[in-house]
Design a protein around this motif. Sequence first.
Motif, short mmCIF file in Angstrom:
data_model
loop_
_atom_site.label_atom_id
_atom_site.label_comp_id
_atom_site.label_asym_id
_atom_site.label_seq_id
_atom_site.Cartn_x
_atom_site.Cartn_y
_atom_site.Cartn_z
N PHE A 60 3.60 -0.47 8.95
CA PHE A 60 4.18 -0.56 7.61
C PHE A 60 3.21 -1.28 6.66
O PHE A 60 2.97 -0.82 5.54
CB PHE A 60 5.50 -1.32 7.69
N GLY A 61 2.65 -2.41 7.11
CA GLY A 61 1.75 -3.17 6.28
C GLY A 61 0.49 -2.39 5.91
O GLY A 61 0.04 -2.41 4.76
N ILE A 62 -0.07 -1.69 6.89
CA ILE A 62 -1.29 -0.91 6.63
C ILE A 62 -1.02 0.20 5.62
O ILE A 62 -1.76 0.37 4.64
CB ILE A 62 -1.84 -0.32 7.94
N LEU A 63 0.04 0.97 5.84
CA LEU A 63 0.32 2.11 4.96
C LEU A 63 0.78 1.67 3.58
O LEU A 63 0.42 2.29 2.58
CB LEU A 63 1.37 3.02 5.62
N LEU A 64 1.57 0.60 3.51
CA LEU A 64 1.97 0.08 2.20
C LEU A 64 0.76 -0.39 1.43
O LEU A 64 0.62 -0.14 0.22
CB LEU A 64 2.97 -1.06 2.37
N GLY A 65 -0.15 -1.07 2.11
CA GLY A 65 -1.36 -1.54 1.46
C GLY A 65 -2.22 -0.39 0.95
O GLY A 65 -2.72 -0.41 -0.19
N MET A 66 -2.38 0.65 1.77
CA MET A 66 -3.17 1.80 1.36
C MET A 66 -2.50 2.52 0.19
O MET A 66 -3.17 2.97 -0.74
CB MET A 66 -3.37 2.75 2.53
#
Length: 487
Positions: A60-66
């Motif tokens: 979730f953190g990776i995709l939200l950041g991207m």
Amino acid sequence: MMKETLKESKKLWYLAGPSFFTSVCQYSLGAITQTFAGQLSTLDLATVSVENTLIAGFCFGILLGMGSALETLCGQAFGAGKQHMLGIYMQRSWVILNTTSVILTILYIFATPLLKFIGQTSEISEAAGKFALLMIPQLFAYAMNFPTAKFLQAQSKVMVMAVIAAIALVLHTLFSWLVIVKLQWGLVGAVVVLNGSWWFIVLAQLGYVFSGRCKGAWTGFSIKAFENLWGFVRLSLSSAVMLCLEVWYYVALVLFAGYLKNAKISVDALSICINLLGWTVMVAIGFNAAVSVRVSNELGAARPKAAKFSVVVAAATSFMIGLLLSLALVTLRPKYPSVFSSSKEVQQLVYNLTPLLALTIAIDSIQPVLSGVAIGAGWQGLVAYVNIGCYYLFGLPLGLVLGYKLHLGVKGIWYGLMAGTTIQTLVLFLMTYRTNWNKEASMAEDRLKQWGGPRDANDVKENELGANSNQIFSHSHIQITDRQPIV
């Protein structure tokens, strides 16, 4: 001045209120699933909690950041009157995030050995690994949702996002009770409902986009979505690193607390404090989204003074709210720990940590707003380096020294965390204070002249993001027109 402040506050609250509400609703989906899983068995609760926190939470953190890269690109394009570019940017982000999701499925497929490697019991690792495999559809829902949300957010269409999130939360709660408790489908029911709720959000948002309510911004699918992806990848990765470094910093706090004496008490108390911090930060996150839209829109419209004024109003408002929340927490200090734990030792430790928690809430009420400025202006790459230095080279080592070497325990680790957050906030403040907003806006206008093309034409040929990736990575400003933002 008062009139302008009230006018800007109205614009910010129009964006921040629904954004805050949407974040809370989406954040609550996993929490509600965990709550109902807790009615089944201790193992089922641990299974859902571990998968939701460690596997899904990490992705979730990776995709939200991207996906946050679109806050820069879509926001500035909209402010510049280049609405037709928003749909192309969103499609490019879909391509990148779905490709990333394919790579991240490795974590879901090999969840069991990974969880065992980091110290989870075999029983929990086996159960969570099986649950993770069934939750892969949620991963791809993330990949579709975040770009769509940023696309709508850049146009200030935040109310429709809030309505969709509210409906999803109500349906999720109802169906979770029905299939998990009433029909006794157990974790199979949890899988069906949680995946279904996230895909409901995605399909509802896409239905709104495709319905013609975003005329000018959505002109249909385009082959340009597959062009010039490298510049997008760079900005997306820097956005992901910026966000993930902040999230993992707090995870590290709980992780290292597990190696202290009386580890169970330390972890329980810190988990309570971190959860409270997470809920209060949701308010600041609403202002993070609002100020990133306002800054990117105003810079895109070549109105640097308005962008700067928006930052001041957002930071002051968020800080005042943070202070009120901190005071409320200190006032309720003798009573609230018993709500979360029946253990007297845990209650006492939470009581002792409350002043630090209150101070952290006050500091964190400013930090997300400044991060929103960084996103709106396209400074993600630089802020990622700031986070590494402040959090991992300063704050975390200081916390370990204070906690272990000087035997301050949980308080020592928290002192280090707070020191890192404070330094990071000061650095972001100095970056924002020293920014030449006129220069930032004029650089975007110069880039328009360099790339060429008529200002108001929708068929402006798009320039090579890959060839200009260094400029985008550093500034991320889009073409400028004289058109004013709609916000």
